[in-house]
Design a protein around this motif. Sequence first.
Motif, PDB file in Angstrom:
ATOM      1  N   GLY A 265       0.818  -1.206   0.000  1.00  0.00           N
ATOM      2  CA  GLY A 265       0.000   0.000   0.000  1.00  0.00           C
ATOM      3  C   GLY A 265       0.853   1.257   0.000  1.00  0.00           C
ATOM      4  O   GLY A 265       0.548   2.240  -0.686  1.00  0.00           O
ATOM      5  N   LEU A 266       1.927   1.229   0.777  1.00  0.00           N
ATOM      6  CA  LEU A 266       2.866   2.351   0.788  1.00  0.00           C
ATOM      7  C   LEU A 266       3.459   2.564  -0.592  1.00  0.00           C
ATOM      8  O   LEU A 266       3.548   3.698  -1.080  1.00  0.00           O
ATOM      9  CB  LEU A 266       3.968   2.099   1.812  1.00  0.00           C
ATOM     10  CG  LEU A 266       5.131   3.099   1.860  1.00  0.00           C
ATOM     11  CD1 LEU A 266       5.587   3.353   3.281  1.00  0.00           C
ATOM     12  CD2 LEU A 266       6.321   2.598   1.023  1.00  0.00           C
ATOM     13  N   LEU A 267       3.883   1.476  -1.237  1.00  0.00           N
ATOM     14  CA  LEU A 267       4.480   1.583  -2.569  1.00  0.00           C
ATOM     15  C   LEU A 267       3.491   2.212  -3.554  1.00  0.00           C
ATOM     16  O   LEU A 267       3.857   3.079  -4.351  1.00  0.00           O
ATOM     17  CB  LEU A 267       4.912   0.203  -3.061  1.00  0.00           C
ATOM     18  CG  LEU A 267       6.050  -0.471  -2.273  1.00  0.00           C
ATOM     19  CD1 LEU A 267       6.270  -1.893  -2.781  1.00  0.00           C
ATOM     20  CD2 LEU A 267       7.343   0.330  -2.368  1.00  0.00           C
ATOM     21  N   ALA A 268       2.234   1.778  -3.476  1.00  0.00           N
ATOM     22  CA  ALA A 268       1.223   2.309  -4.384  1.00  0.00           C
ATOM     23  C   ALA A 268       0.995   3.796  -4.150  1.00  0.00           C
ATOM     24  O   ALA A 268       0.877   4.575  -5.100  1.00  0.00           O
ATOM     25  CB  ALA A 268      -0.087   1.539  -4.222  1.00  0.00           C
ATOM     26  N   ALA A 269       0.935   4.195  -2.876  1.00  0.00           N
ATOM     27  CA  ALA A 269       0.702   5.604  -2.554  1.00  0.00           C
ATOM     28  C   ALA A 269       1.835   6.488  -3.057  1.00  0.00           C
ATOM     29  O   ALA A 269       1.625   7.668  -3.352  1.00  0.00           O
ATOM     30  CB  ALA A 269       0.543   5.762  -1.042  1.00  0.00           C
ATOM     31  N   LEU A 270       3.029   5.912  -3.174  1.00  0.00           N
ATOM     32  CA  LEU A 270       4.183   6.670  -3.650  1.00  0.00           C
ATOM     33  C   LEU A 270       4.357   6.578  -5.163  1.00  0.00           C
ATOM     34  O   LEU A 270       5.307   7.139  -5.709  1.00  0.00           O
ATOM     35  CB  LEU A 270       5.449   6.188  -2.940  1.00  0.00           C
ATOM     36  CG  LEU A 270       5.529   6.542  -1.453  1.00  0.00           C
ATOM     37  CD1 LEU A 270       6.695   5.827  -0.788  1.00  0.00           C
ATOM     38  CD2 LEU A 270       5.658   8.048  -1.258  1.00  0.00           C
ATOM     39  N   GLY A 271       3.453   5.852  -5.825  1.00  0.00           N
ATOM     40  CA  GLY A 271       3.476   5.845  -7.284  1.00  0.00           C
ATOM     41  C   GLY A 271       3.832   4.539  -7.957  1.00  0.00           C
ATOM     42  O   GLY A 271       3.803   4.444  -9.189  1.00  0.00           O
ATOM     43  N   ALA A 272       4.193   3.508  -7.199  1.00  0.00           N
ATOM     44  CA  ALA A 272       4.524   2.219  -7.806  1.00  0.00           C
ATOM     45  C   ALA A 272       3.297   1.650  -8.515  1.00  0.00           C
ATOM     46  O   ALA A 272       2.157   1.853  -8.087  1.00  0.00           O
ATOM     47  CB  ALA A 272       5.019   1.242  -6.746  1.00  0.00           C
ATOM     48  N   THR A 273       3.541   0.930  -9.581  1.00  0.00           N
ATOM     49  CA  THR A 273       2.447   0.311 -10.341  1.00  0.00           C
ATOM     50  C   THR A 273       2.673  -1.190 -10.441  1.00  0.00           C
ATOM     51  O   THR A 273       3.795  -1.677 -10.239  1.00  0.00           O
ATOM     52  CB  THR A 273       2.350   0.916 -11.760  1.00  0.00           C
ATOM     53  OG1 THR A 273       3.599   0.712 -12.447  1.00  0.00           O
ATOM     54  CG2 THR A 273       2.050   2.410 -11.698  1.00  0.00           C
ATOM     55  N   ALA A 274       1.616  -1.915 -10.766  1.00  0.00           N
ATOM     56  CA  ALA A 274       1.715  -3.373 -10.843  1.00  0.00           C
ATOM     57  C   ALA A 274       0.627  -3.900 -11.772  1.00  0.00           C
ATOM     58  O   ALA A 274      -0.280  -3.168 -12.190  1.00  0.00           O
ATOM     59  CB  ALA A 274       1.588  -3.984  -9.454  1.00  0.00           C
ATOM     60  N   ASP A 275       0.699  -5.213 -12.063  1.00  0.00           N
ATOM     61  CA  ASP A 275      -0.323  -5.836 -12.891  1.00  0.00           C
ATOM     62  C   ASP A 275      -1.465  -6.391 -12.043  1.00  0.00           C
ATOM     63  O   ASP A 275      -2.221  -7.260 -12.468  1.00  0.00           O
ATOM     64  CB  ASP A 275       0.284  -6.933 -13.759  1.00  0.00           C
ATOM     65  CG  ASP A 275       0.962  -8.018 -12.954  1.00  0.00           C
ATOM     66  OD1 ASP A 275       1.060  -7.875 -11.712  1.00  0.00           O
ATOM     67  OD2 ASP A 275       1.417  -9.013 -13.553  1.00  0.00           O
TER      68      ASP A 275
END
Length: 362
Positions: free
Chosen positions: A140-150
């Motif tokens: 969740g932290l990664l996503a909030a900072l802009g990380a993307t995934a499939d």
Amino acid sequence: MRILVAPDKFAGTLTAVEAAEAIATGWRRRAPDDELDLAPMADGGPGFVDVLHAALGGELHVVTVEAVSGERVPATILRVGTTAYVESAQSCGLHLLGEGDAERAATSGVGELVLAAVDGGAARVVVGLGGSGSNDGGAGLLAALGATADGPLDGGPAHFGGLSAVDLAPARERLAGVELVMASDVDIPLTGLFGATKTFGPQKGIAEDRIAEVDGWLERLAHATDRRTALEKGAGAAGGLGFALLCLGARREPGIELVTGAVRLAERARAADLVVTGEGAFDFSSRSGKVPYGVAEVAAEALRPCIALAGQVLVGSREMRALGIESAYSLVDLVGEERAFADPAASLADLATRVARTWSHP
């Protein structure tokens, strides 16, 4: 006598600041001429920001972030010069999980806190880890900072089943030029027999028969992100928040060492005749980077005796001395469990008064 009072929080009842004040109140009843130096402590978990603010001053900034429950909650950033301190438990703490499901709890709010600190101009961000109700590997932290995934990163580990690729580049770019520090004393890896889910999952409500599957979801996150980092010490801290921060280049620093340095505990211990620490439950796990053990180490280096006041004392004298504590005193033994929880400050003050009879000398 000069008494250094350096307790941790008494979880669920008193903050570290309140505990220090209660001990001082009780001690002064018996020994009004003693000089008391109050140094509330923390190890990176709940109370981290309050303790550092009391020691360092600085400016507090309140922002609203997403909690593990999915609700928006207020959280505080402490700004001291170009350094920002944030406390992960303010958005993903176990106390915020409530009746929620740790398999679907995300750490998005911690990412929002880090982002707000960076947007506020911080060149260094210190993230205190501990007391988490999350178990999402920091996705969740990664996503909030802009990380993307499939696949979804912000819905908790239950959504990692189809995950195969995570792109960290946007998050790393967002933090370019920022020094990231994770304050944690937990040194476990992300997954496996000694990983985040197996070690701390049950206290977050993950049933024993669910451990293997949830751990498998974190394994999938690790393979999609950075398997080597998942094996590093500290990757399993705070339900895997350590993993996410390490992936973003964070440097790990023991929380208790960071706080003892910030409050100048060694210098203050050398100026004292006696060091008093404490926490809710004093047991042998206190050796694992918890406040009493850290304070006792500092006291020993200063050649000063250290005693502990605790809600409960769950170790014998031999184990106690192995932890560097001369004597430990139980609140429950003195006033009973009911009063200890109903009126913790007054009860702790009464215990301090009793202890001062033994340890305070003209």
